[in-house]
Design a protein around this motif. Sequence first.
Motif: not given
Length: 274
Positions: A13-39
Amino acid sequence: MMYAVESYLTAARDAGLLRTVSGLPYVAGVSTDPLANARRLLVEYADPELLSPPDGPEPLWRALLAGHPEASGLVVRAGADVLLPEPWQRELTYVRLAADVDVPAGSAGHPVTEAAEEYRPLLADWLMHAVRHAAREQGRPAEPGAAAAEAEALLDTPSRRSLLLWERGVPVGHATVICQAWDEISAEPHAELVDVLVEPGADGPAARAALVAAAAELARAAGLPLIGHVVHGSDGNGDRVTASLCARGWTVDHRYWTARSEELAATLKGARRA
């Protein structure tokens, strides 16, 4: 089921990565795969009830796609009891060997010793080979420089210990273990077996057994479970390897699943029309 500890959710939550769906939590963020250079969108945690509710996990998938249109694919960590349908594919399966499970010792013909610093270049080469092989298996070839950097990062991990397997006075394989690994989601310590490799031409099955036994002894001495992982490609060999490990006392701890964003979106549209 795999529920996150409160300290992990607070940090997310402090990192801004916590969200909810139907009141239930999930943690997600977009990152670049350093091996394949894909987001890709990494869903490091989703409440178990989001992944297997009565109507399925579609509400979570829709929220992820709508909130992160820039991601070319999604990766979701899920507990061992979760089996996702197509277009989801297994990417990694993490397996656990409890500290009290008896692992057959290696044979006297396959001595295993701790690797001295002089063997770091050899270990780096082996680890780079493992990184590139895993990437190819998953259809996202790794640049040599990126694979080399990942190998060096593993070797620089403070609690890393590497074991060498010998045949006729020559090192022919290794097991590399992070002896003080930590799962932030469960707040559980473990030892992580990051790679086992035996050179072609060596006595493969017996040699690998000797290395795994030595790695298990490191974990047992620390009173920790040993966690390893299986890479899944398109040939189904990952499932066979996982089944073989489970027959020898390992259990599935959790998995990472992957899907291409466009394929998941098409599946959801088809489900809505039906």
